[in-house]
Design a protein around this motif. Structure first.
Motif, PDB file in Angstrom:
ATOM      1  N   TYR A 144       7.479  29.603 -13.059  1.00 26.88           N
ATOM      2  CA  TYR A 144       6.307  28.441 -13.376  1.00 26.88           C
ATOM      3  C   TYR A 144       6.014  27.752 -11.984  1.00 26.88           C
ATOM      4  CZ  TYR A 144       6.697  29.548 -18.226  1.00 26.88           C
ATOM      5  OH  TYR A 144       6.570  29.755 -19.614  1.00 26.88           O
ATOM      6  N   SER A 145       6.821  27.735 -10.868  1.00 22.15           N
ATOM      7  CA  SER A 145       6.434  26.979  -9.701  1.00 22.15           C
ATOM      8  C   SER A 145       5.533  27.563  -8.819  1.00 22.15           C
ATOM      9  CB  SER A 145       7.809  26.986  -8.870  1.00 22.15           C
ATOM     10  OG  SER A 145       8.248  27.869  -8.709  1.00 22.15           O
ATOM     11  N   SER A 146       5.058  28.781  -9.284  1.00 21.48           N
ATOM     12  CA  SER A 146       3.560  29.400  -8.678  1.00 21.48           C
ATOM     13  C   SER A 146       2.616  28.544  -8.535  1.00 21.48           C
ATOM     14  CB  SER A 146       3.462  30.966  -9.383  1.00 21.48           C
ATOM     15  OG  SER A 146       2.080  31.301  -8.790  1.00 21.48           O
ATOM     16  N   PRO A 147       1.998  28.621  -7.216  1.00 21.98           N
ATOM     17  CA  PRO A 147       0.940  27.565  -7.032  1.00 21.98           C
ATOM     18  C   PRO A 147      -0.320  28.014  -8.235  1.00 21.98           C
ATOM     19  CG  PRO A 147       1.172  28.929  -5.050  1.00 21.98           C
ATOM     20  CD  PRO A 147       2.607  29.305  -5.846  1.00 21.98           C
ATOM     21  N   LEU A 148      -0.344  29.355  -8.404  1.00 24.38           N
ATOM     22  CA  LEU A 148      -1.521  29.622  -9.217  1.00 24.38           C
ATOM     23  C   LEU A 148      -1.326  29.411 -10.625  1.00 24.38           C
ATOM     24  CD1 LEU A 148      -1.682  33.434  -7.572  1.00 24.38           C
ATOM     25  CD2 LEU A 148      -2.986  31.277  -7.034  1.00 24.38           C
ATOM     26  N   THR A 149      -0.165  28.779 -11.028  1.00 23.29           N
ATOM     27  CA  THR A 149      -0.209  28.670 -12.725  1.00 23.29           C
ATOM     28  C   THR A 149      -1.295  27.546 -13.011  1.00 23.29           C
ATOM     29  OG1 THR A 149       1.515  26.855 -12.216  1.00 23.29           O
ATOM     30  CG2 THR A 149       2.355  29.096 -12.686  1.00 23.29           C
ATOM     31  N   LYS A 150      -1.847  26.521 -12.175  1.00 20.90           N
ATOM     32  CA  LYS A 150      -2.780  25.537 -12.541  1.00 20.90           C
ATOM     33  C   LYS A 150      -4.034  26.279 -13.136  1.00 20.90           C
ATOM     34  CE  LYS A 150      -4.156  24.747  -7.853  1.00 20.90           C
ATOM     35  NZ  LYS A 150      -4.038  23.720  -6.662  1.00 20.90           N
ATOM     36  N   TYR A 151      -4.288  27.353 -12.946  1.00 19.87           N
ATOM     37  CA  TYR A 151      -5.645  28.195 -13.158  1.00 19.87           C
ATOM     38  C   TYR A 151      -5.214  28.907 -14.403  1.00 19.87           C
ATOM     39  CZ  TYR A 151      -6.573  27.332  -8.066  1.00 19.87           C
ATOM     40  OH  TYR A 151      -6.674  26.773  -6.831  1.00 19.87           O
ATOM     41  N   ALA A 152      -4.210  28.993 -15.100  1.00 21.14           N
ATOM     42  CA  ALA A 152      -3.993  29.712 -16.243  1.00 21.14           C
ATOM     43  C   ALA A 152      -3.640  29.074 -17.473  1.00 21.14           C
ATOM     44  CB  ALA A 152      -2.878  30.858 -15.965  1.00 21.14           C
ATOM     45  N   GLN A 153      -4.183  29.681 -18.415  1.00 20.07           N
ATOM     46  CA  GLN A 153      -3.897  29.171 -19.834  1.00 20.07           C
ATOM     47  C   GLN A 153      -2.663  29.679 -20.231  1.00 20.07           C
ATOM     48  OE1 GLN A 153      -7.167  30.100 -19.101  1.00 20.07           O
ATOM     49  NE2 GLN A 153      -7.752  27.931 -18.878  1.00 20.07           N
ATOM     50  N   TYR A 154      -2.337  31.137 -19.812  1.00 20.87           N
ATOM     51  CA  TYR A 154      -0.908  31.844 -20.263  1.00 20.87           C
ATOM     52  C   TYR A 154      -0.449  32.059 -18.965  1.00 20.87           C
ATOM     53  CZ  TYR A 154      -3.705  32.307 -24.439  1.00 20.87           C
ATOM     54  OH  TYR A 154      -4.610  32.006 -25.674  1.00 20.87           O
ATOM     55  N   VAL A 155       1.226  31.940 -18.868  1.00 25.07           N
ATOM     56  CA  VAL A 155       1.886  32.304 -17.838  1.00 25.07           C
ATOM     57  C   VAL A 155       3.294  32.951 -18.318  1.00 25.07           C
ATOM     58  CG1 VAL A 155       3.434  31.646 -15.870  1.00 25.07           C
ATOM     59  CG2 VAL A 155       1.293  30.353 -16.448  1.00 25.07           C
ATOM     60  N   LEU A 156       3.400  34.081 -17.677  1.00 21.10           N
ATOM     61  CA  LEU A 156       4.608  35.302 -17.909  1.00 21.10           C
ATOM     62  C   LEU A 156       5.246  35.152 -16.660  1.00 21.10           C
ATOM     63  CD1 LEU A 156       3.041  38.345 -19.850  1.00 21.10           C
ATOM     64  CD2 LEU A 156       4.260  36.021 -20.892  1.00 21.10           C
TER      65      LEU A 156
END
Length: 283
Positions: free
Chosen positions: A216-228
């Protein structure tokens, strides 16, 4: 990294003996800790996950993931494969390499299962099934996951394609995307800029995104509605895709089982065509 060391030095007097061992390990092995699961760090230091959490709070973080995020942010330039290999060599035992590899992959899978709820799985499966079209994209180490998932979805539903984000083809496709479409992106450290470009464009078009990444600390999570979050830790130098393949394999199974009235006729038609072509050898 200097900010974290300053925090540790400032707080060290108030730390317990176990917490000081954690601080020492982080200072001595920052790159390794940046990509360890909390369970793995606890094992290496010889303490509990609860102690790791209390330590994180004691030095000013909301949790271990926030501490790790700062480590990753400050050490992106060091997260090259040769640097990871160097860190793993310090702690590797060649005679137990297979055992350690198996143990690590079990931990990677458990990390994903601990951080993904059944409700999230359900929403993702429903979103894929209800989307007009699905675009899977990745680069380099994420490609096996993206291609495997894309092929599986398309075989079952016929609404998915895979595009390598390193190529500009996704631009031609994305301009036609609508709000009832879906994008699935796969990205691991060191997080390719091309994936970031794709996700920024998707956001501007109002297209929802599923991100498969290491945490969840990936810098790309802010662009996603769902994160795995699927840990990519390996015993060598590479980003491991084992836990991600495990997770997307479940998604494909759920898609097939949840709507057999839709998936079975399509599989029958595909099999009929392949049989007619004598595609599979009988010898």
């Amino acid at each position: 990294m200097d900010d974290l060391i300053h925090k540790l030095q400032h707080k060290v007097a108030g730390l317990t003996e176990a917490q000081r061992r954690i601080a020492d390990y982080i200072v001595q092995n920052p790159m390794e800790v940046a990509f360890l699961t909390v369970d793995k760090l606890a094992s290496k230091v010889g303490t509990s996950t609860a102690t790791i959490m209390r330590f994180s709070a004691a030095v000013g973080y909301s949790g271990f993931s926030e501490l790790q995020k700062e480590l990753q942010s400050n050490m992106k330039h060091k997260a090259a494969p040769q640097t990871r290999l160097e860190a793993n060599l310090k702690h590797s035992n060649k005679s137990k390499l297979l055992h350690n590899h198996v143990e690590l992959q079990f931990q990677n899978i458990q990390y994903a299962l601990d951080n993904i709820t059944e409700e999230t799985f359900q929403h993702i499966v429903e979103k894929i099934a209800s989307s007009r079209q699905v675009l899977c994209s990745s680069v380099r180490s994420g490609r096996p996951v993206g291609e495997y998932l894309s092929q599986g979805i398309n075989r079952l539903l016929g609404n998915c394609q895979y595009i390598d984000a390193d190529k500009s083809d996704w631009v031609d496709e994305l301009v036609h995307f609508q709000s009832d479409d879906f994008i699935i992106a796969v990205s691991y450290p060191r997080y390719a800029k091309r994936i970031k470009d794709l996700l920024e464009a998707a956001k501007s078009y109002g297209v929802e995104v599923l991100l498969i990444t290491d945490s969840y600390s990936s810098p790309l999570t802010k662009y996603a509605q769902y994160v795995l979050p699927c840990s990519s830790a390996s015993a060598g130098s590479h980003n491991s895709v084992v836990s991600a393949i495990f997770i997307v394999d479940y998604i494909l199974s759920a898609l097939a089982i949840n709507d057999p009235e839709r998936t079975k006729p399509r599989l029958d038609q595909i099999n009929h065509m392949l049989t007619k072509m004598s595609y599979h050898t009988t010898h």
